[in-house]
Scaffold this motif. Structure first.
Motif, mmCIF file in Angstrom:
data_model
loop_
_atom_site.group_PDB
_atom_site.id
_atom_site.type_symbol
_atom_site.label_atom_id
_atom_site.label_comp_id
_atom_site.label_asym_id
_atom_site.label_seq_id
_atom_site.Cartn_x
_atom_site.Cartn_y
_atom_site.Cartn_z
ATOM 1 N N LEU A 197 0.834 -1.200 0.000
ATOM 2 C CA LEU A 197 0.000 0.000 0.000
ATOM 3 C C LEU A 197 0.869 1.251 0.000
ATOM 4 N N VAL A 198 0.534 2.185 -0.883
ATOM 5 C CA VAL A 198 1.191 3.487 -0.915
ATOM 6 C C VAL A 198 0.132 4.549 -0.644
ATOM 7 N N GLN A 199 0.307 5.267 0.453
ATOM 8 C CA GLN A 199 -0.645 6.313 0.815
ATOM 9 C C GLN A 199 -0.103 7.706 0.528
ATOM 10 N N ASP A 200 1.215 7.879 0.611
ATOM 11 C CA ASP A 200 1.827 9.190 0.417
ATOM 12 C C ASP A 200 3.022 9.064 -0.514
ATOM 13 N N TRP A 201 3.218 10.101 -1.327
ATOM 14 C CA TRP A 201 4.351 10.139 -2.248
ATOM 15 C C TRP A 201 5.523 10.840 -1.568
ATOM 16 N N THR A 202 6.661 10.174 -1.556
ATOM 17 C CA THR A 202 7.863 10.736 -0.947
ATOM 18 C C THR A 202 9.020 10.618 -1.939
ATOM 19 N N ARG A 229 1.120 8.547 -10.437
ATOM 20 C CA ARG A 229 1.068 9.775 -9.651
ATOM 21 C C ARG A 229 0.093 10.772 -10.255
ATOM 22 N N SER A 230 0.062 10.868 -11.576
ATOM 23 C CA SER A 230 -0.868 11.796 -12.224
ATOM 24 C C SER A 230 -2.309 11.360 -12.014
ATOM 25 N N ALA A 231 -2.541 10.044 -11.920
ATOM 26 C CA ALA A 231 -3.897 9.549 -11.682
ATOM 27 C C ALA A 231 -4.323 9.760 -10.232
ATOM 28 N N THR A 232 -3.446 9.454 -9.285
ATOM 29 C CA THR A 232 -3.817 9.619 -7.879
ATOM 30 C C THR A 232 -3.977 11.091 -7.515
ATOM 31 N N ALA A 233 -3.279 11.980 -8.227
ATOM 32 C CA ALA A 233 -3.365 13.409 -7.928
ATOM 33 C C ALA A 233 -4.753 13.976 -8.168
ATOM 34 N N VAL A 234 -5.523 13.338 -9.027
ATOM 35 C CA VAL A 234 -6.866 13.835 -9.335
ATOM 36 C C VAL A 234 -7.949 12.955 -8.713
ATOM 37 N N GLY A 235 -7.580 12.218 -7.675
ATOM 38 C CA GLY A 235 -8.582 11.496 -6.907
ATOM 39 C C GLY A 235 -8.868 10.082 -7.347
ATOM 40 N N GLU A 236 -7.903 9.431 -8.026
ATOM 41 C CA GLU A 236 -8.133 8.070 -8.507
ATOM 42 C C GLU A 236 -7.212 7.085 -7.804
ATOM 43 N N ASN A 237 -7.705 5.871 -7.594
ATOM 44 C CA ASN A 237 -6.904 4.793 -7.020
ATOM 45 C C ASN A 237 -6.301 3.951 -8.138
ATOM 46 N N VAL A 238 -5.118 3.397 -7.871
ATOM 47 C CA VAL A 238 -4.397 2.629 -8.892
ATOM 48 C C VAL A 238 -3.789 1.387 -8.262
ATOM 49 N N ILE A 239 -3.809 0.291 -9.006
ATOM 50 C CA ILE A 239 -3.123 -0.934 -8.598
ATOM 51 C C ILE A 239 -2.155 -1.341 -9.704
ATOM 52 N N ILE A 240 -0.902 -1.596 -9.339
ATOM 53 C CA ILE A 240 0.071 -2.203 -10.251
ATOM 54 C C ILE A 240 0.231 -3.648 -9.831
ATOM 55 N N ALA A 241 0.036 -4.579 -10.779
ATOM 56 C CA ALA A 241 0.106 -5.998 -10.456
ATOM 57 C C ALA A 241 0.710 -6.773 -11.621
ATOM 58 N N ASN A 242 0.986 -8.035 -11.357
ATOM 59 C CA ASN A 242 1.614 -8.909 -12.351
ATOM 60 C C ASN A 242 0.551 -9.557 -13.225
ATOM 61 N N GLY A 243 0.516 -9.146 -14.498
ATOM 62 C CA GLY A 243 -0.488 -9.670 -15.412
ATOM 63 C C GLY A 243 -0.233 -11.079 -15.863
ATOM 64 N N THR A 244 0.962 -11.627 -15.588
ATOM 65 C CA THR A 244 1.231 -13.012 -15.965
ATOM 66 C C THR A 244 0.769 -13.995 -14.890
#
Length: 381
Positions: A197-202, A229-244
């Motif tokens: 989980l990433v809640q804040d950008w550092t 970062r551009s997506a979360t900045a405007v109020g969106e949630n994002v998941i990066i995962a392994n598509g394989t």
């Protein structure tokens, strides 16, 4: 099951699923038909919940390479575009065949950055996607590599996916790559762990990503983080995962701890200001004084000519410019009512002086507050 993940899934009405080139490719660079079929089945299960799905798919160049017998990704534009032209037809046909088994049509949308730059074309893309939803179709979006050149390219489909996410209601962006998410070190080392989980950008977080791109694709983890970062900045949630990973979308839908979840930062930005602040590349810069910076950032005021110390770039009236504070920080973007030639003449001038200089005052503000987007949650990338 994480309560945070469960809340993110339950509130998402549209999943924008970005599928990377290497997720869709076999070792010989041909399309992995079994994976496309598996992803189509999982998309079907998502749609059965009443959610909408948009797919942003890479893979056209890779598919074309396999069909044309190329051993490595072409380096010149002509051969890249030829590979994309051959591969795109093959790619969309496979998506359509797999989705039709579940009663859906695949709808091909090929776009360039110019389609997001111009407001009318931007709205046309959005309206097309929403109309396709009415018919239960699955939009398959890709950059139009056959006509794109450097000046009008997104750079990679990670950034395209972030822009597409801004077109739909209550989205969750899912970026499928060949890594399990963001790691706290080199993913190849056993000492590194996946960040759930990433809640804040550092700065430390951004330093974890590298510029390395995958074998066939164009975007490495650094590119993905910038898009996220551009997506979360405007109020969106994002998941990066392994598509394989088999059943990865099913696991995400069940709110299982898979990949890295990046939580939205701040409130959702309106579609109009999102377009101004996060979609269009600025054509110029206004360097402001302290008073103008504070009035816009804290007071929600319009920008007047007297607060502009200097300008950069060449632009026409109605084009996007970026606003820079006295410390050099980009903190807002907006639509300029004046072109660069006129701005050179009226910067640091009062409104009554503008009338004398230009022979009239067509606009009392250089940028009206309704056409300003403050970038507090998204400093310049």
């Amino acid at each position: 099951m994480s309560l945070t993940r469960r809340e993110v899934i339950e509130t998402a009405e549209t999943l924008v699923i970005k599928i990377g080139t290497n997720v869709l490719s076999c070792a010989d660079d041909s399309l992995d038909l079994k994976r496309i079929e598996s992803l189509a089945e999982q998309i079907h299960r998502i749609k059965e919940t009443g959610r909408r799905v948009v797919v942003v798919s890479s893979g056209a160049v890779g598919a074309g390479m396999g069909l044309l017998g190329l051993k490595e990704r072409p380096k010149d534009l002509g051969h890249l575009q030829a590979s994309a032209a051959v591969g795109q037809a093959h790619l969309i046909r496979r998506y359509d065949r797999c989705l039709q088994k579940h009663g859906y049509h695949a709808a091909q949308l090929l776009v360039t950055a110019n389609d997001f730059k111009h407001r009318t074309r931007y709205l046309n893309v959005r309206n097309t996607i929403h109309t396709l939803f009415e018919y239960g179709a699955v939009p398959i979006v890709n950059e139009n590599d056959t006509v794109s050149i450097h000046e009008i390219k997104f750079g990679d489909n990670d950034h395209l996916a972030a822009m597409v996410t801004s077109l739909v209601k209550k989205p969750l962006l899912v970026v499928l790559s060949v890594v399990d998410g963001l790691f706290d070190g080199d993913p190849g080392l056993q000492t590194s762990s996946r960040i759930s989980l990433v809640q804040d950008w550092t700065p430390e977080l951004l330093a974890l990503a590298t510029d390395d791109s995958s074998t066939l694709g164009t975007g490495g983890m650094k590119s993905k983080l910038h898009a996220v970062r551009s997506a979360t900045a405007v109020g969106e949630n994002v998941i990066i995962a392994n598509g394989t990973e088999e059943g990865v979308l099913d696991r995400i839908l069940k709110a299982e701890d898979v990949g890295t979840l990046f939580l939205a930062q701040g409130a959702t930005v309106s579609a109009w200001k999102r377009w101004i602040g996060y979609t269009i590349r600025p054509k110029g810069k206004f360097h402001l004084d302290d008073g103008a910076t504070k009035a816009i950032r804290e007071g929600g005021k319009s920008l007047l000519a007297i607060g502009i110390r200097s300008i950069e770039g060449t632009f026409e009236s109605g084009e996007v410019v970026t606003l820079v504070s006295p410390t050099g920080e980009e903190f807002a973007r907006g639509l300029s009512n004046y072109n660069s030639g006129d701005m050179e003449k009226i910067a640091m001038r009062r409104s009554d002086q503008i009338a004398t200089i230009l022979g009239g005052v067509p606009y009392s503000e250089v940028i009206h507050r309704d056409n300003l987007a403050v970038l507090e949650n998204h400093p310049a990338l």
